[in-house]
Design an enzyme around this catalytic site. Structure first.
Site, PDB file in Angstrom:
ATOM      1  N   ARG A  68      32.251 -63.150  33.024  1.00 22.53           N
ATOM      2  CA  ARG A  68      31.979 -62.902  34.434  1.00 22.53           C
ATOM      3  C   ARG A  68      30.510 -63.200  34.726  1.00 22.53           C
ATOM      4  NH1 ARG A  68      32.796 -57.059  37.337  1.00 22.53           N
ATOM      5  NH2 ARG A  68      30.974 -56.591  36.096  1.00 22.53           N
ATOM      6  N   ASP A  86      36.967 -50.920  49.783  1.00 17.61           N
ATOM      7  CA  ASP A  86      35.925 -50.692  48.791  1.00 17.61           C
ATOM      8  C   ASP A  86      35.048 -51.942  48.774  1.00 17.61           C
ATOM      9  OD1 ASP A  86      34.356 -50.528  46.495  1.00 17.61           O
ATOM     10  OD2 ASP A  86      35.929 -49.566  45.302  1.00 17.61           O
ATOM     11  N   PHE A 136      39.906 -52.189  41.455  1.00 23.36           N
ATOM     12  CA  PHE A 136      39.155 -51.602  40.347  1.00 23.36           C
ATOM     13  C   PHE A 136      39.873 -50.320  39.917  1.00 23.36           C
ATOM     14  CE2 PHE A 136      35.638 -49.212  38.394  1.00 23.36           C
ATOM     15  CZ  PHE A 136      35.284 -50.140  37.433  1.00 23.36           C
ATOM     16  N   TYR A 155      24.379 -49.657  43.259  1.00 29.23           N
ATOM     17  CA  TYR A 155      23.657 -50.207  42.107  1.00 29.23           C
ATOM     18  C   TYR A 155      24.026 -51.632  41.744  1.00 29.23           C
ATOM     19  CZ  TYR A 155      27.757 -48.336  39.542  1.00 29.23           C
ATOM     20  OH  TYR A 155      29.011 -48.033  39.120  1.00 29.23           O
ATOM     21  N   LYS A 156      24.877 -52.283  42.524  1.00 32.42           N
ATOM     22  CA  LYS A 156      25.219 -53.678  42.234  1.00 32.42           C
ATOM     23  C   LYS A 156      24.301 -54.586  43.069  1.00 32.42           C
ATOM     24  CE  LYS A 156      29.964 -52.401  41.016  1.00 32.42           C
ATOM     25  NZ  LYS A 156      29.985 -52.808  39.590  1.00 32.42           N
TER      26      LYS A 156
END
Lengths: 404, 404
Positions: free
Chosen positions: A363, A191, A120, A216-217
């Site tokens: 996605r 990560d 990322f 928050y995912k």
């Protein structure tokens, strides 16, 4: 092995714990998890009964001061980390900065931070900023994801990777890479942004040195929820924090003029914790109580396999961007199409919420806690309708600078 | 000059905008501001109508992505900063790290960060951590607050100070020190933790280079509210952020592999903003709409002068720790007593909430938006009762590691 019926009942129960809007199939929990139903009351209590009524006393009497570590331990259970090894604080980017600096410092004879081109971007940016500023000839070296193992040599101080690729869902072999890095004298940082709450992660068992991840995912902690950071016990007391803030001091309320890091994971704290966001995350984690990640992972594979099969059968214009082997894939499925942005907009307009990543990736995230097999079938059918009828607005080719 | 009657009406109006508990006189808004009444509904809306119902779409459709700068501009009005010069992000400690690194980098021929022994410890800790790690012989030099002016010489890269001392309320002369620093070729960073919302601050007019401050004290943004950072326009595009995160990138959603800082103040952003806490802070700032800081400051002086007079008349065992000259004092009054902790506990038990700072400081903050002259008189009278009757528990001499 649980029977399908057991799993259906388990995940019907977890789904009932979310406040999902009607008419929506939500396949974007890998970007922002949906709202667990209990969060609103918890946040309201924090605002009114704690902040409002207790005022400053709530730091002690409502337990605000200890919340960061308590929530860290709850996340720890989901990623194979012992109590006292995970702290919730700041953002993923800032937590990565903390542990990357620590790792470079612990392996200071070496100069290279090794990462991959699928990482990322913020992870790469943080490494670029830090290696450019530190003394010595530090550098970030990025290779293709499949070349990481071969690139680990005795110049590498730290291997810094995201387990699951945010675009394609490609999954690194955490155990193999961690082992290879250690064999070569390097440290590893993982990560877990797209892993925590999606996969079985065994940080302690795998011998990982450091990890960071997102609240928050798949953990559903709410927009901008605080992130987490893991430090293996063997490294904790050897870290001299570069972000040396008062809440990470051994005695914050002694108001010492000199920084002395707190023992253990507490030195990963910096400033005053964001209580409202932390309480929301803590409440959101209730959904995970008693949940076995092995069952979540098995269900996720069932869902992603189903989606790939249905879409490939009905939408020949879409090209699978994710690994076909479920073991090499996280909890998401991506397809490529050059008009992907417009197609995703058309899907969202029909209640199927995934997202788009430039230049051409559609996605779809599959969170078994609230996504059912019938949702997967419906989403694939709606996608097929959009594709068959070319129901997207071709003028909407791409939109920059927006989240979706 | 407004008449007292005008001010009474103005501040009766602002007081009515807070949800203050019955039976409490709150003199600790310099540690945690109380709850503005509109915050609960705003946070509930964010949780349910935005996160819950809009899901990922709320980043665009509810304006979450732009909120950090918007709230920054609202704070900017209170500290004399133009639109586009203040960003809300992270914590005060981390924002200080950003601008201290930037300032050192902009003045890289020089080696000294000058601060004072009265600075809040986290500011000193951050400077210790950063100067120890950067290349070159950087060092933090601390002198007594009254010796700062004399210590500014041509070795000083950055003068880093907190305007108002957190223990005593002593106030630096921001204009004079900034001018002296600039005359000597140094940059200045002001920590406005105890200034923003308490004093008239004129960052642009004073020519300050950088500033940071706190969202949860006089701005009432809630526990752990995000902090703010100011960068003078002339410096913004010269900063290469050490905390180089994706939200500070020129195009976060282009997912570039290389960091390119956003133009202007946006590069002070790092990771995903904490939306729930940000929305609370934004709502809390409504109290300030149309409020002139000059009137707040005049009222604050009235309140602190009254408190000093009443307490000194009635409590001879307490020693004033704050400057007697109102112009040399922030919006707080502190007294010393060796059994200060126990005395404060006794006061809190009687509904007068101030706080204690080791080793012997009783600290009282006066926020005119909700503290009235009659509250000041009542608080002083209750303190006098406690002192006269020796009503504190002498076994409670001191308690470490707690917030109060």
């Amino acid at each position: 092995m649980p029977t399908p019926t057991d799993d259906d009942a388990l995940f019907a129960g977890t789904r009932a714990m979310f406040a999902l809007p009607d008419g929506v199939i939500y396949l974007d929990g890998n970007s922002l998890g949906p709202l667990p139903s209990n969060v609103a009351a918890r946040v309201a209590r924090t605002v009114q009964a704690e902040w409002g009524a207790m005022l400053i006393r709530a730091w002690n009497d409502a337990g605000w001061m200890d919340l960061s570590g308590k929530v860290g331990d709850r996340i720890g259970r989901l990623i194979g980390a012992a109590a006292g090894t995970v702290m919730v604080a700041d953002t993923t980017s800032i937590n990565l900065f903390k542990v990357l600096d620590a790792a470079i410092h612990l392996n200071s004879e070496r100069s290279v931070v090794l990462s991959d081109t699928g990482n990322f971007p913020t992870d790469l940016y943080i490494a670029q900023g830090l290696t450019a500023r530190l003394p010595g000839r530090r550098m970030l070296r990025t290779v293709a994801p499949e070349d990481v193992m071969a690139a680990i040599d005795d110049t590498v101080a730290v291997v810094m990777l995201t387990e699951v690729d945010y675009r394609t869902g490609r999954r690194h072999d955490m155990r193999a890479i961690t082992g290879a890095a250690h064999d070569a004298g390097a440290l590893v940082i993982w990560d877990l942004a797209h892993s925590a709450g999606a996969l079985e992660v065994d940080l302690a068992g795998t011998g990982v040195d450091f990890a960071v991840g997102c609240g928050y995912k798949y953990l559903n902690g709410g927009p901008g929820a605080p992130a987490f950071v893991y430090v293996a016990p063997r490294h904790q007391d050897g870290i001299a924090p570069l972000l040396s803030g008062w809440i990470g001091h051994a005695a914050p309320f002694a108001f010492d003029p000199d920084y002395r890091p707190a023992p253990g994971i507490d030195r990963m704290r910096v400033g005053t914790p964001p209580v409202l966001s932390l309480e929301a995350l803590d409440a959101a984690l209730d959904v995970w109580d008693g949940i076995d990640l092995a069952r979540v992972r098995a269900r996720s594979i069932l869902l992603t396999e189903l989606f790939i099969a249905e879409v490939e059968a009905a939408c020949p214009a879409l090209t699978l961007a994710s690994p076909r082997d479920a073991q090499a894939r996280g909890s998401q499925v991506s397809f490529r199409h050059e008009e992907g942005f417009a197609i995703m907009q058309a899907l969202v307009a029909r209640g199927v919420i995934g997202d788009f990543r430039a230049p051409d990736v559609l996605r779809f995230g599959f969170a078994p806690l609230y996504v059912r097999p019938e949702d997967v079938k419906s989403a694939a059918a709606i996608l097929a309708e959009v594709m068959d009828g070319r129901l997207w607005d071709r003028s909407e080719y791409r939109l920059r600078g927006r989240v979706t």
